[in-house]
Design a protein around this motif. Structure first.
Motif, PDB file in Angstrom:
ATOM      1  N   VAL A  87       3.816   5.750  -5.671  1.00 14.99           N
ATOM      2  CA  VAL A  87       3.714   5.892  -7.132  1.00 14.99           C
ATOM      3  C   VAL A  87       2.673   6.954  -7.477  1.00 14.99           C
ATOM      4  O   VAL A  87       2.919   7.842  -8.297  1.00 14.99           O
ATOM      5  N   TRP A  88       1.504   6.896  -6.849  1.00 16.68           N
ATOM      6  CA  TRP A  88       0.459   7.879  -7.143  1.00 16.68           C
ATOM      7  C   TRP A  88       0.866   9.277  -6.678  1.00 16.68           C
ATOM      8  O   TRP A  88       0.577  10.265  -7.352  1.00 16.68           O
ATOM      9  N   LEU A  89       1.547   9.363  -5.555  1.00 18.94           N
ATOM     10  CA  LEU A  89       2.032  10.660  -5.064  1.00 18.94           C
ATOM     11  C   LEU A  89       3.017  11.262  -6.073  1.00 18.94           C
ATOM     12  O   LEU A  89       2.931  12.443  -6.398  1.00 18.94           O
ATOM     13  N   VAL A 147       0.841  -1.201   0.000  1.00 20.00           N
ATOM     14  CA  VAL A 147       0.000   0.000   0.000  1.00 20.00           C
ATOM     15  C   VAL A 147       0.877   1.253   0.000  1.00 20.00           C
ATOM     16  O   VAL A 147       0.586   2.220  -0.711  1.00 20.00           O
ATOM     17  N   ALA A 148       1.968   1.240   0.742  1.00 26.71           N
ATOM     18  CA  ALA A 148       2.888   2.384   0.751  1.00 26.71           C
ATOM     19  C   ALA A 148       3.509   2.583  -0.630  1.00 26.71           C
ATOM     20  O   ALA A 148       3.674   3.719  -1.092  1.00 26.71           O
ATOM     21  N   PHE A 208      -0.612   0.650 -10.714  1.00 31.53           N
ATOM     22  CA  PHE A 208       0.648   1.364 -10.920  1.00 31.53           C
ATOM     23  C   PHE A 208       0.675   2.050 -12.283  1.00 31.53           C
ATOM     24  O   PHE A 208       0.967   3.235 -12.385  1.00 31.53           O
ATOM     25  N   SER A 209       0.368   1.298 -13.338  1.00 34.92           N
ATOM     26  CA  SER A 209       0.366   1.906 -14.665  1.00 34.92           C
ATOM     27  C   SER A 209      -0.803   2.862 -14.822  1.00 34.92           C
ATOM     28  O   SER A 209      -0.761   3.762 -15.665  1.00 34.92           O
ATOM     29  N   GLY A 210      -1.835   2.706 -13.999  1.00 39.98           N
ATOM     30  CA  GLY A 210      -2.945   3.661 -14.002  1.00 39.98           C
ATOM     31  C   GLY A 210      -2.486   5.049 -13.582  1.00 39.98           C
ATOM     32  O   GLY A 210      -2.992   6.058 -14.073  1.00 39.98           O
ATOM     33  N   ALA A 211      -1.514   5.111 -12.684  1.00 41.55           N
ATOM     34  CA  ALA A 211      -0.967   6.406 -12.265  1.00 41.55           C
ATOM     35  C   ALA A 211      -0.250   7.078 -13.430  1.00 41.55           C
ATOM     36  O   ALA A 211      -0.373   8.291 -13.637  1.00 41.55           O
TER      37      ALA A 211
END
Length: 185
Positions: free
Chosen positions: A64-66, A58-59, A139-142
């Motif tokens: 990645v999104w951050l 989760v971290a 991840f690739s969605g970010a």
């Protein structure tokens, strides 16, 4: 500009401001969640010889999104790396031409990222993380989200640049980054 054309422009600007405020909150919450998970896991392992199983995954997702959300915010604030030294010495007409060409190159690169990111996202739906069971597509969605957001901003910037007259008073429109924090709108 007449009032009827100005109203949708103001509405779009307010909507964009609200969306980017939400994105800023998401970044702050991601950072807080990362801090709590990682620090909490360290404390639990040190004191109780146990931990939160999903904390690392989760971290990692939050990180990645951050990162990619922060790239979108930096893109909007024109804080990405650019060298304006040569461009600022050009006449306004040439600055406009160079800016439009530069934005077209940026749009092309973003298209490549969108194309690859969408393919990776589709592939990632069939694979899940080992502990949390979340699809890897997150991840690739970010990447896909950030590229689409930046492409939309680039298209809007191109629209503004094409419609803006090349005059000394308008040269700041033809910059993709700012040299100081005072220039941020």
């Amino acid at each position: 500009m007449n009032e009827s054309a100005e109203h949708p422009k103001r509405l779009a600007a307010r909507l964009a401001d609200h969306l980017f405020a939400v994105l800023t909150i998401v970044i702050a919450l991601s950072l807080l969640l990362m801090l709590l998970l990682v620090f909490g896991n360290v404390v639990l392992r040190y004191l109780f010889n146990s931990g939160i199983n999903i904390s690392e995954e989760v971290a990692r997702i939050c990180f990645v999104w951050l990162t990619f959300s922060g790239a979108v915010l930096a893109f909007r604030a024109r804080q990405h790396l650019a060298i304006n030294m040569v461009i600022s010495r050009m006449p306004p007409g040439m600055q406009k031409v160079v800016h439009i060409l530069r934005q077209l190159v940026i749009l092309w690169v973003l298209w490549l990222i969108i194309d690859g990111g969408s393919k990776q996202t589709v592939i990632g739906f069939s694979t899940i993380t080992p502990v949390a069971g979340i699809p890897i597509a997150i991840f690739s969605g970010a990447v896909l989200f950030s590229a689409v957001a930046m492409a939309l901003m680039t298209i809007l910037d191109l629209y503004v640049a094409v419609r803006t007259p090349a005059s000394p008073g308008n040269v700041r429109v033809f910059r993709t980054s700012v040299d100081s924090i005072d220039e941020v709108e």
